[in-house]
Design a protein around this motif. Structure first.
Motif, PDB file in Angstrom:
ATOM      1  N   ILE A   1       0.517  -1.095   0.487  1.00 41.69           N
ATOM      2  CA  ILE A   1      -0.193   0.127  -0.395  1.00 41.69           C
ATOM      3  C   ILE A   1       1.021   0.990   0.067  1.00 41.69           C
ATOM      4  CG2 ILE A   1      -1.798   1.164   1.175  1.00 41.69           C
ATOM      5  CD1 ILE A   1      -2.570  -1.352   0.185  1.00 41.69           C
ATOM      6  N   GLY A   2       2.062   0.956   0.634  1.00 45.29           N
ATOM      7  CA  GLY A   2       2.646   1.798   0.848  1.00 45.29           C
ATOM      8  C   GLY A   2       3.435   2.968  -0.509  1.00 45.29           C
ATOM      9  N   VAL A   3       3.985   1.880  -1.471  1.00 48.80           N
ATOM     10  CA  VAL A   3       4.515   2.227  -2.370  1.00 48.80           C
ATOM     11  C   VAL A   3       3.745   2.828  -3.622  1.00 48.80           C
ATOM     12  CG1 VAL A   3       6.057   1.460  -4.242  1.00 48.80           C
ATOM     13  CG2 VAL A   3       6.653   0.283  -2.039  1.00 48.80           C
TER      14      VAL A   3
ATOM     15  N   GLU B   1      -2.780  -0.217  13.299  1.00 50.99           N
ATOM     16  CA  GLU B   1      -3.730   0.109  13.848  1.00 50.99           C
ATOM     17  C   GLU B   1      -3.937   1.975  13.430  1.00 50.99           C
ATOM     18  OE1 GLU B   1      -2.858   0.079  18.234  1.00 50.99           O
ATOM     19  OE2 GLU B   1      -2.545  -1.691  18.504  1.00 50.99           O
ATOM     20  N   ALA B   2      -2.708   2.851  13.080  1.00 52.20           N
ATOM     21  CA  ALA B   2      -2.557   4.215  13.041  1.00 52.20           C
ATOM     22  C   ALA B   2      -3.551   4.470  11.924  1.00 52.20           C
ATOM     23  CB  ALA B   2      -1.471   4.268  13.075  1.00 52.20           C
ATOM     24  N   CYS B   3      -3.579   3.081  10.455  1.00 49.34           N
ATOM     25  CA  CYS B   3      -3.621   3.184   9.561  1.00 49.34           C
ATOM     26  C   CYS B   3      -5.676   2.854  10.071  1.00 49.34           C
ATOM     27  CB  CYS B   3      -3.434   1.761   8.750  1.00 49.34           C
ATOM     28  SG  CYS B   3      -1.466   2.211   8.233  1.00 49.34           S
ATOM     29  N   GLN B   4      -6.081   2.275  10.635  1.00 51.42           N
ATOM     30  CA  GLN B   4      -7.243   2.003  10.809  1.00 51.42           C
ATOM     31  C   GLN B   4      -7.893   3.056  11.160  1.00 51.42           C
ATOM     32  OE1 GLN B   4      -7.838  -2.054  13.463  1.00 51.42           O
ATOM     33  NE2 GLN B   4      -9.890  -0.429  14.390  1.00 51.42           N
ATOM     34  N   PHE B   5      -7.348   4.069  12.783  1.00 50.48           N
ATOM     35  CA  PHE B   5      -7.914   5.404  13.101  1.00 50.48           C
ATOM     36  C   PHE B   5      -7.931   6.158  12.049  1.00 50.48           C
ATOM     37  CE2 PHE B   5      -6.780   9.083  15.291  1.00 50.48           C
ATOM     38  CZ  PHE B   5      -7.852   8.602  16.032  1.00 50.48           C
TER      39      PHE B   5
ATOM     40  N   TRP C   1       3.135   9.264  10.883  1.00 54.05           N
ATOM     41  CA  TRP C   1       4.002   9.608  10.031  1.00 54.05           C
ATOM     42  C   TRP C   1       3.360   8.124   8.584  1.00 54.05           C
ATOM     43  CZ3 TRP C   1       7.932   8.423   6.260  1.00 54.05           C
ATOM     44  CH2 TRP C   1       7.748   9.154   5.617  1.00 54.05           C
ATOM     45  N   ARG C   2       4.436   7.232   9.390  1.00 49.74           N
ATOM     46  CA  ARG C   2       4.312   6.503   7.978  1.00 49.74           C
ATOM     47  C   ARG C   2       2.737   5.908   7.733  1.00 49.74           C
ATOM     48  NH1 ARG C   2       7.967   4.551  11.763  1.00 49.74           N
ATOM     49  NH2 ARG C   2       6.984   3.401  12.741  1.00 49.74           N
TER      50      ARG C   2
ATOM     51  N   LYS D   1      -0.004   7.611   7.851  1.00 44.36           N
ATOM     52  CA  LYS D   1      -0.373   9.072   6.174  1.00 44.36           C
ATOM     53  C   LYS D   1      -0.237   8.335   5.099  1.00 44.36           C
ATOM     54  CE  LYS D   1       0.537  13.124   9.036  1.00 44.36           C
ATOM     55  NZ  LYS D   1       0.446  14.319   9.240  1.00 44.36           N
ATOM     56  N   GLN D   2       1.179   7.683   5.191  1.00 42.95           N
ATOM     57  CA  GLN D   2       1.734   8.025   3.783  1.00 42.95           C
ATOM     58  C   GLN D   2       1.786   6.669   3.277  1.00 42.95           C
ATOM     59  OE1 GLN D   2       4.841   9.485   2.214  1.00 42.95           O
ATOM     60  NE2 GLN D   2       4.106  11.169   4.149  1.00 42.95           N
ATOM     61  N   THR D   3       0.877   5.754   3.896  1.00 38.54           N
ATOM     62  CA  THR D   3       0.408   4.586   3.627  1.00 38.54           C
ATOM     63  C   THR D   3      -1.190   4.504   2.947  1.00 38.54           C
ATOM     64  OG1 THR D   3       1.590   3.181   5.440  1.00 38.54           O
ATOM     65  CG2 THR D   3      -0.395   2.292   4.333  1.00 38.54           C
ATOM     66  N   MET D   4      -2.014   5.989   3.515  1.00 43.42           N
ATOM     67  CA  MET D   4      -3.184   5.839   3.559  1.00 43.42           C
ATOM     68  C   MET D   4      -3.006   6.940   2.392  1.00 43.42           C
ATOM     69  SD  MET D   4      -4.724   3.807   5.134  1.00 43.42           S
ATOM     70  CE  MET D   4      -6.769   4.546   4.910  1.00 43.42           C
ATOM     71  N   GLY D   5      -2.276   7.644   2.050  1.00 41.39           N
ATOM     72  CA  GLY D   5      -2.708   8.529   0.797  1.00 41.39           C
ATOM     73  C   GLY D   5      -2.659  10.228   2.204  1.00 41.39           C
ATOM     74  N   VAL D   6      -2.529  10.338   2.618  1.00 41.90           N
ATOM     75  CA  VAL D   6      -3.328  11.398   3.879  1.00 41.90           C
ATOM     76  C   VAL D   6      -2.282  12.617   3.626  1.00 41.90           C
ATOM     77  CG1 VAL D   6      -4.324  11.689   5.954  1.00 41.90           C
ATOM     78  CG2 VAL D   6      -4.492  10.242   4.824  1.00 41.90           C
ATOM     79  N   LYS D   7      -2.489  13.739   2.742  1.00 38.88           N
ATOM     80  CA  LYS D   7      -1.195  14.480   3.420  1.00 38.88           C
ATOM     81  C   LYS D   7      -1.744  15.692   4.418  1.00 38.88           C
ATOM     82  CE  LYS D   7       0.339  14.609  -1.258  1.00 38.88           C
ATOM     83  NZ  LYS D   7       0.288  15.788  -2.382  1.00 38.88           N
TER      84      LYS D   7
END
Length: 199
Positions: free
Chosen positions: A78-80, A153-157, A189-190, A192-198
């Motif tokens: 997902i991240g890449v 967990e952060a991605c889920q959040f 931070w990671r 947000k990068q994974t989920m494509g959030v700025k």
């Protein structure tokens, strides 16, 4: 070899199905660093040659998990990726499917679009705004199982708290909520990068 093949044959659209089947022997598709070590050069090749690369992947059957966690393999997939799309049967019409976005770093998150397949081919239908792919793939309810990692967990959040229709702009309020929830700066931070959030 792949770079030279694309250069010689002049391809502009490369499909790898499924992407992890073409990993070098010994690479663990569930280890983030190993996945990124394979995919980052592929992304660089796509940029250098100005081509689109589409990697197909399968989802687990664990519908009690967040949508982003159902992709079989490391979160590095997902991240890449610059964009992630998913398909699922339309819950209101079992004769068609929905295609929708899970992540997008190059524009707005794509709404769901209906399509069907029959003997004459693929037929696109209308946009479906009543449901989004994140909700559809997580069974419409929040996962009960504990996430496998703090980043997951952060991605889920993010998935559960970001306003509908946006995986692009993160509010300072949500950043503060994440801090209160106990996510470290690096983990957040990671994610947000994974989920494509700025921010």
């Amino acid at each position: 070899e792949l770079r030279e093949f694309v250069r010689v044959h002049g391809g502009v659209f490369l499909v790898i199905d499924p992407v992890n089947n073409y990993f070098p022997s010994g690479v663990d598709a569930y280890r983030d660093a190993e996945v990124r070590a394979v995919l980052n050069p592929l992304a660089k090749m796509a940029e250098d040659l100005n081509i689109a690369v589409v990697g197909l992947m399968h989802l687990s059957k664990a519908s009690d998990k967040a949508a982003i966690q159902r992709i079989l393999g490391s979160m590095g997939f997902i991240g890449v990726s610059r964009a992630v799309l998913a398909t699922e049967l339309d819950p209101d019409d079992q004769n068609r499917y929905l295609l929708g976005g899970l992540k997008c770093q190059v524009g707005p998150l794509a709404p769901c679009r209906a399509f069907s397949i029959d003997g004459s081919g693929l037929h696109w239908g209308e946009k479906v705004t009543a449901v989004n792919m994140h909700t559809l793939l997580s069974g419409g309810f929040l996962p009960q199982a504990k996430a496998n990692s703090k980043e997951a967990e952060a991605c889920q959040f993010i998935e559960e708290n970001l306003p509908p229709g946006g995986t692009k702009v993160m509010t300072s309020v949500l950043d503060q909520q994440a801090k209160l929830a106990g996510f470290s700066g690096g983990t957040w931070w990671r994610a947000k990068q994974t989920m494509g959030v700025k921010s």
